[in-house]
Design an enzyme around this catalytic site. Structure first.
Site, mmCIF file in Angstrom:
data_model
loop_
_atom_site.group_PDB
_atom_site.id
_atom_site.type_symbol
_atom_site.label_atom_id
_atom_site.label_comp_id
_atom_site.label_asym_id
_atom_site.label_seq_id
_atom_site.Cartn_x
_atom_site.Cartn_y
_atom_site.Cartn_z
ATOM 1 N N GLU A 161 63.914 61.259 56.914
ATOM 2 C CA GLU A 161 62.936 60.830 55.908
ATOM 3 C C GLU A 161 61.645 60.329 56.547
ATOM 4 O OE1 GLU A 161 66.207 60.226 55.735
ATOM 5 O OE2 GLU A 161 66.761 59.390 53.781
ATOM 6 N N ASP A 208 66.154 55.621 56.622
ATOM 7 C CA ASP A 208 66.633 56.539 55.589
ATOM 8 C C ASP A 208 66.775 55.858 54.240
ATOM 9 O OD1 ASP A 208 70.166 56.207 55.671
ATOM 10 O OD2 ASP A 208 68.723 54.976 56.773
ATOM 11 N N GLU A 209 66.799 56.682 53.221
ATOM 12 C CA GLU A 209 67.134 56.279 51.851
ATOM 13 C C GLU A 209 66.471 54.968 51.428
ATOM 14 O OE1 GLU A 209 71.466 58.132 51.117
ATOM 15 O OE2 GLU A 209 71.503 56.354 52.396
ATOM 16 N N VAL A 210 65.158 54.919 51.512
ATOM 17 C CA VAL A 210 64.496 53.701 51.063
ATOM 18 C C VAL A 210 64.254 53.813 49.563
ATOM 19 C CG1 VAL A 210 62.539 52.172 51.381
ATOM 20 C CG2 VAL A 210 63.387 53.529 53.305
#
Lengths: 392, 545
Positions: free
Chosen positions: B415, B362-364
């Site tokens: 994601e 997530d959230e890269v």
């Protein structure tokens, strides 16, 4: 040399000098909490005008002591001159919505001392329960507590709180909130609360204290006589907030009284009638009083040394209320932005920190009437399982 | 921490002794729906009357699928009542898991009672009908005593409470654990301190197979005791997955055998680590409660703490031509990265017995990658252009393949799916973004992937008042999709991210709010009455304390 351990007696004693005696007294609004702290190689000296300042200074001293990686305790050369900006720095706990065992209260007093709070505002009874064991009216807690054996504060509990607080320089201001917020008083004091009506018949439910009966004032006088002797602080908090008029309006005897007194349809006048008599009773007992802002907002005649407690955030923006209260000549306490029971996600300490209590338009004399404020932890969703991490 | 604060908030203090006196009456009603699985038992119990309006002091949470109670009460003698293996059970005294559960539930039910000395039935009449024992009968040939719970484990059970002996039947031990919890919730004390249970019959199974709690031990270290206490609370609420978000940017408390420097350099301190023994303890403690432990080693983002102990793992960020000294996500262009991951996941796969590992994803944040000239060069060579989502997918796919080679399945944050990585068909996608999550569920299940729902259940987002209601009201299957798609939503998780949570406030922040999620995931879709839930939950909370 740098790495020599400290020698001599300089680091073995903190000398404490208090100018005026007062070890056996109770702290008050006028108590002096200022102190000076001097730490050097030669000596460590804490001096204060009164013992209360010494307590504050000891707390500060304890915060200066550090420990290095080797475990050695140390303290830096320090000079501190300190005193509180505001003399009334309080915390409200609500022991009616949920009973708080004694240890929770005592623990809170400890943490208050770590933070130099000096007033414990004990909102001890309210609608949901009456845990205060009264010797004049034992039925109040017998009938009104959540459990009369286990969820009560005995006389000795109350004395323990007062003394534990005193030893930490903390005043205990008890709040017996009337005429609203009194449902739990009803079962133990029949005839005290107003019976609500549905049409011509009593509905079986009750409202605020019945302000039309002489028995009410007799009761109130006796109860507050007891409360005045039990709680040594000069001030009592008398509440006076959120009085719901619907029940009064429904009751024909009350309507009759309103007419008799020429109040018309203005129930605020009835509320004021009660409050004024209550204030007179309490004054006659030699106590001062703090009241929630409604008492001021509704135009009740109060003594000039009354303290008005501002709690509503928006009905009038609270800074405006602070201005109005102080302009009218009364002293004020601020709680409105500090209702810590209203939790939210993230670092909500920041908005609490950013409040500037004197940020209102007013003269310097007005600003001087702001005695301080209180963080409030109302108990609807709080008990001993979550009090400490929610408050601190 | 200094002074009384830590002691004051000790979890032991929280859990001992305090009770709120609930003046709550719970009414029962005849539950319609799935009939009991034992037709013979149904015939025997035909004499019961329906009991709507009956006052009862026990409160079941989560509410079973099918339940029927009678006003007839049986007494239990703490000194005599036993939990035993029934005749015909495939599990016996050598089933450690059940033996442990028996002892635990006796303690829960009668713990405070002093009449615990073993004794015989007194001569002369009893004052009322007595329940002697609860017999537990496991029906599957392999009860599962020595195995780990799985997504496909059976948690169904059938409980019959009648004089003189109650029977708890379950396919596997996991169902027995659930049934024991329910049974313990049925036992209550009367005003005289007698233990009573109403004659009842319950047929129960979970609506969703994956019912999880996420704990974050990176933002704040959680001492072992805290985690174990939480596993107990999970068992009270029939949760069956501990999603252990064990490492992240802030700290790396997991002590790796192959890469000890990861925690040596990445943990907050040597005191803030989980040794292999700690990890084993959590896994076993969970197993004994029918709880799977799914560890999450979140990459390529959320990995700042990994870089402290593993040089060259993270991407160096650049400002123009020069490295800035700070680092970004895992560096996807180096072979050494994948060598590391191969060895690292070999360890994780052997330490954690569950069939699944959560790989994060997530959230890269792409900015660091974009700043690095070698990464840009790599992008060009691979033909990714400036679409860094492709680079992210490239990385993820390689990690997925590594983990697959160890025969583990994987769970990933949404994601990974959104950015179109190539996922194995049995990948589980965890939907966490609140905005329009119903749509996301449609997309994920529409593409044929299994999904778990976390989005509406981020319990770290505290707010004033009875917010348990909003968690309770969520209906996970409220998304556009076919029957087939809906079957792919296997459950959900209540998440307690750790930015503002540590051992001083974990328990009161998570419970009983997570209980609302627990019932939503276990009980039937039509269990939605908030007033009834409030009454049962109030009682359940006091019981948990």
């Amino acid at each position: 040399a740098e790495n020599e351990p400290p020698s001599g007696t300089s680091c073995t004693q903190l000398l404490i000098f208090v100018a005026t005696p007062g070890c056996d007294g109770f702290p008050s609004l006028d108590s002096k909490e200022n102190y000076k702290l001097s730490v050097s190689e030669d000596s460590m000296l804490l001096s204060a005008d009164a013992v209360w300042g010494a307590l504050r200074g000891l707390e500060t001293f304890s915060q200066l002591v550090g420990r290095d990686e080797n475990g050695t305790y140390y303290i830096n050369n320090t000079e501190i001159v300190d005193f509180p900006r505001f003399p009334h720095r309080g915390l409200l706990l609500d022991t009616s919505r949920h009973y708080l065992p004694l240890r929770a209260i005592l623990e809170t007093l400890d943490v208050m001392a770590y933070n130099k709070f000096n007033v414990f505002h004990w909102h001890i009874v309210d609608d949901p329960s009456f845990p205060y064991e009264s010797f004049t009216f034992p039925e109040l807690s017998k009938q009104g507590a959540f459990n009369a054996m286990t969820h009560v504060y005995t006389a000795s509990d109350v004395q323990m709180v007062i003394e534990y607080a005193r030893l930490r320089g903390i005043r205990v201001i008890a709040e017996f909130d009337t005429p609203g917020h009194t449902l739990s008083w009803g079962p133990g004091a029949p005839g005290l609360l107003t019976p609500c009506y549905l049409g011509k018949e009593p509905s079986g439910t009750y409202g605020p204290i019945n302000p039309t009966l002489n028995s009410t004032y007799k009761f109130v006088a006796s109860l507050f006589r007891e409360v005045s002797t039990v709680f040594p602080d000069f001030f009592l908090h008398l509440g006076g907030d959120e009085v719901d008029f619907t029940c009064w309006k429904s009751n024909p005897k009350i309507s009759a009284f309103m007419e008799e007194m020429g109040f018309g349809e203005d129930y605020k006048k009835l509320e004021s009638f009660y409050i004024q008599r209550l204030l007179d009773i309490v004054s006659a007992l030699g106590k001062g009083y703090i009241v929630w802002q409604e008492v001021f907002d509704n135009g009740v005649k109060v003594r000039p040394d009354t303290i008005i407690h501002v709690w509503k955030e928006n009905s009038v923006p609270y800074m405006e209320e602070m201005a109005n209260v102080t302009q009218a000549g009364y002293r004020a306490l601020l709680s409105a932005p500090w209702y810590l029971n209203r939790i939210s996600y993230g670092q909500d300490w920041i908005p609490a920190y950013q409040v500037e209590p004197l940020e209102f338009k007013g003269s310097p004399e007005q600003k001087e009437r702001v005695m301080g404020g209180e963080a409030c932890m109302w108990g609807e969703y709080v008990d001993v399982t979550n009090l400490t991490p929610r408050l601190w | 921490s200094r002074r009384a604060m830590g002691r004051a908030m000790g979890l032991a203090g929280l859990l001992l002794g305090l009770f709120l006196v609930p003046a709550v009456l719970v009414s029962t009603s005849l539950r319609h729906g799935a009939p009991p699985t034992e037709p013979e038992a149904a015939r025997e119990l035909a004499a019961w009357e329906p009991v709507s309006g009956t006052v009862r002091e026990d409160s079941l949470w989560p509410l079973p699928q099918w339940l029927r109670t009678s006003p007839r009460q049986l007494q239990l003698a703490p000194g005599r009542f036993q939990l035993v293996h029934g005749a015909g059970s495939s599990a016996g005294p050598d089933c450690g898991l059940l033996q442990d559960a028996f002892r635990r539930y006796i303690e829960y039910m009668f713990g405070q009672s002093r009449r615990r000395t073993w004794g015989r039935r007194p001569p002369g009449g009893l004052t009322g009908p007595e329940l002697w024992e609860l017999q537990v009968v496991i029906e599957a040939p392999d009860p599962g005593c020595n195995s780990y719970p799985q997504l496909t484990s059976s948690e169904a059970y059938h409980l019959t409470v009648t004089e003189p002996v109650a029977i708890l039947k379950a396919d596997e031990v996991w169902g027995a654990l659930r049934g024991l919890e329910t049974f313990s919730q049925l036992v209550h004390e009367d005003d005289y301190g007698s233990f009573l249970v109403n004659e009842s019959e319950i047929s129960d199974f979970p609506r969703f197979a994956h019912r999880g709690i996420l704990l974050d031990t990176s933002r704040h270290y959680l001492p072992l005791k805290s985690i174990l206490t939480n596993l107990d609370a999970m068992a009270f609420n029939k949760f069956n997955v501990l999603h252990w978000h064990i490492v992240d940017d802030q700290s790396f408390p997991y002590q790796s055998i192959y890469f000890p420097e990861l925690s040596n350099k990445g943990a907050y301190s040597y005191n803030h680590i989980y040794t292999p023994t700690d990890v084993r303890l959590v896994i076993e403690y969970a197993r004994l409660r029918g709880i799977r432990v799914i560890p999450e080693f979140d990459t390529p983002g959320h990995t700042q703490s990994w870089g402290k102990g593993q040089k060259d793992l993270l991407t160096p960020c650049y400002s123009g031509e020069r490295p800035t000294g700070s680092f970004g996500p895992v560096n996807p262009i180096l072979n050494t990265t994948y060598d590391f991951m191969t060895t690292f996941y070999k360890e994780i796969s052997s330490i954690f017995p569950d069939a699944y590992i959560h790989l994060g994803g997530d959230e890269v944040d792409f900015s660091c990658w974009k700043s690095n000239p070698e990464v840009r060069e790599f992008m060009k060579k691979q033909g990714f252009g400036i679409d860094y989502a492709k680079l992210e997918s490239y990385y993820i796919q390689k990690v997925l393949d590594i983990v697959s080679s160890y025969n583990k399945g994987y769970v990933v944050w949404q994601e990974v799916f959104d950015n179109k990585a190539q996922l194995k068909p049995d990948t589980v996608v965890q939907v966490w973004m609140e905005n329009n999550y119903a749509n996301e569920l449609s997309s994920v299940t529409g593409a044929g992937f299994t999904a778990i729902l976390a989005a509406p259940w981020y319990l770290d987002y505290i707010s004033y008042g009875q917010d348990w209601k909003k968690y309770y009201k969520v209906e996970p299957l409220n998304f556009p999709g076919s029957e087939k798609q809906k079957k792919l939503l296997i459950g959900g998780e209540a998440c307690l991210w750790g930015e503002f949570v540590d051992a001083t406030n974990l328990t009161p922040r998570l419970w009983p709010r997570a209980s609302a999620v627990g019932e939503r995931l276990w009980s039937s879709r039509n269990v939605t009455n908030l007033q009834d839930a409030y009454e049962r939950l109030t009682n359940h909370r006091c019981r948990m304390l």
